[in-house]
Design a protein around this motif. Structure first.
Motif, short mmCIF file in Angstrom:
data_model
loop_
_atom_site.label_atom_id
_atom_site.label_comp_id
_atom_site.label_asym_id
_atom_site.label_seq_id
_atom_site.Cartn_x
_atom_site.Cartn_y
_atom_site.Cartn_z
N ARG A 183 -33.96 56.90 -59.34
CA ARG A 183 -33.40 55.56 -59.34
C ARG A 183 -31.93 55.66 -59.73
O ARG A 183 -31.56 56.47 -60.57
CB ARG A 183 -34.13 54.68 -60.35
CG ARG A 183 -35.57 54.42 -59.93
CD ARG A 183 -36.07 53.19 -60.66
NE ARG A 183 -37.44 52.94 -60.24
CZ ARG A 183 -38.45 52.82 -61.07
NH1 ARG A 183 -38.27 52.95 -62.35
NH2 ARG A 183 -39.66 52.57 -60.62
N ARG A 219 -22.12 47.59 -51.23
CA ARG A 219 -22.31 48.14 -52.58
C ARG A 219 -21.00 48.50 -53.26
O ARG A 219 -21.00 48.88 -54.43
CB ARG A 219 -23.20 49.37 -52.51
CG ARG A 219 -24.50 49.12 -51.76
CD ARG A 219 -25.69 49.58 -52.53
NE ARG A 219 -26.93 49.12 -51.90
CZ ARG A 219 -28.13 49.25 -52.44
NH1 ARG A 219 -28.25 49.82 -53.62
NH2 ARG A 219 -29.21 48.81 -51.82
N ASN A 247 -31.88 48.71 -49.20
CA ASN A 247 -32.37 47.39 -49.64
C ASN A 247 -33.89 47.37 -49.73
O ASN A 247 -34.47 46.77 -50.64
CB ASN A 247 -31.89 46.30 -48.67
CG ASN A 247 -30.39 46.04 -48.76
OD1 ASN A 247 -29.75 46.42 -49.75
ND2 ASN A 247 -29.83 45.43 -47.74
N ASP A 255 -34.95 49.21 -52.81
CA ASP A 255 -34.72 48.37 -53.99
C ASP A 255 -35.89 47.43 -54.24
O ASP A 255 -36.26 47.15 -55.39
CB ASP A 255 -33.43 47.55 -53.82
CG ASP A 255 -32.18 48.40 -53.93
OD1 ASP A 255 -32.27 49.55 -54.42
OD2 ASP A 255 -31.10 47.91 -53.51
N SER A 267 -40.46 49.68 -55.22
CA SER A 267 -40.24 50.84 -56.09
C SER A 267 -41.28 51.93 -55.90
O SER A 267 -41.05 53.09 -56.27
CB SER A 267 -40.22 50.40 -57.55
OG SER A 267 -41.47 49.81 -57.91
#
Length: 297
Positions: A10, A50, A129, A132, A135
């Protein structure tokens, strides 16, 4: 069994590190140019979303002996993309070539990319995306079309020997006799249905399709999972290394087919490339079934 989410890479403090590896061997330079240009455009689109919280590395692994070029270095530098060219190791095979990059990279996400794939401008943004929002997903497969715009059904159920023979070597009316079983093998009832629910073959789950096997032409992984399972099995020189990797990944985490991630694939099957490729295909088939179990009919 699903892998513990703590093992999934992550981004820290909102920063994302994305890496890409491309293995080449005497490539079609026009196609490679299109691939890398589309990658640069997709990175630019992702960076627009981003901002500075994004680092990108591209590793070009040259398995050939006659293609050493810095043509791409200045273009990637201009786009603030770290670029590496790996040469001199010889023709070690597709999976082992990617492993050279995977072993030393420390990214959050890693894209395994063919040199004959052109991605949509928003392909990378759509993929990240999706990560995100999900998970527990460790790998993503895109919607793949050919140069003619027709869908290429590259997601798979576990194959039988008959499935592989019919799809790879039969043509026309002969192949049409196996249309229903090939459609099932290629998950056409799911891929073509634009699903709103997640279906993992054999069970209903959340909000995406989870195929057991995805194509190595474009596979995006959470790097933590990719390293946990050891990358590609180096015993495959060419063909079925993506089947093997998919099954090992799907044993510990979810794989998702994400149609919003769109690419064009210009590649062809082994039977169209001559006897050498047919022999490599047969050897890899034997190795795959010996490892995961033979299914004939």
């Amino acid at each position: 069994m699903l892998i513990n989410e703590s093992l999934l890479d992550r981004p820290e403090s909102g920063h994302v590190y994305l890496s890409v590896s491309v293995v080449i061997f005497k490539p079609n330079l026009a196609l490679l140019q299109r691939t890398l240009d589309s990658l640069r455009c997709s990175v630019a689109n992702l960076r627009a979303q981003r901002g500075h919280a994004l680092s990108v590395s591209v590793v070009l692994i040259d398995n050939g002996a006659d293609f050493i070029s810095d043509t791409w270095a200045s273009a990637f530098k201009q786009d603030a993309i770290e670029y590496h060219l790996m040469v001199g190791h010889g023709n070690i095979g597709y999976g082992r070539g990617h492993n050279l990059a995977i072993e030393y990279l420390t990214s959050d996400y890693h894209l395994i990319l063919n040199p004959d794939v052109e991605m949509a401008e928003d392909a990378l943004a759509q993929a990240l995306n999706f990560f995100d929002k999900h998970s527990a997903v460790a790998a993503i497969a895109p919607h793949v079309s050919g140069e003619d715009g027709m869908t290429q059904y590259l997601c798979r159920r576990y194959p039988t020997v008959l499935d592989l023979f019919a799809r790879g070597f039969l043509r026309g009316k002969a192949q049409a006799l196996f249309a229903r079983r090939l459609a099932r093998y290629e998950l056409r009832e799911l891929i073509g249905s634009k699903p709103t629910v997640h279906e993992r073959v054999g069970q209903t789950m959340d909000t995406f399709i989870s195929p057991p096997i995805i194509s190595g032409c474009y596979m995006m992984f959470r790097m933590g999972v990719l390293k946990t399972i050891g990358g590609f099995d180096p015993r495959y020189f060419l063909y079925f290394e993506d089947y093997d990797l998919s099954l090992r990944a799907s044993a510990v985490a979810n794989i998702a087919y994400v149609p919003a991630v769109r690419v064009v694939h210009f590649g062809g099957g082994a039977s169209k490339k001559g006897w050498c490729h047919i022999c490599m295909f047969a050897m890899s088939t034997y190795r795959f079934f010996n490892r995961f179990g033979w299914r004939w009919l």
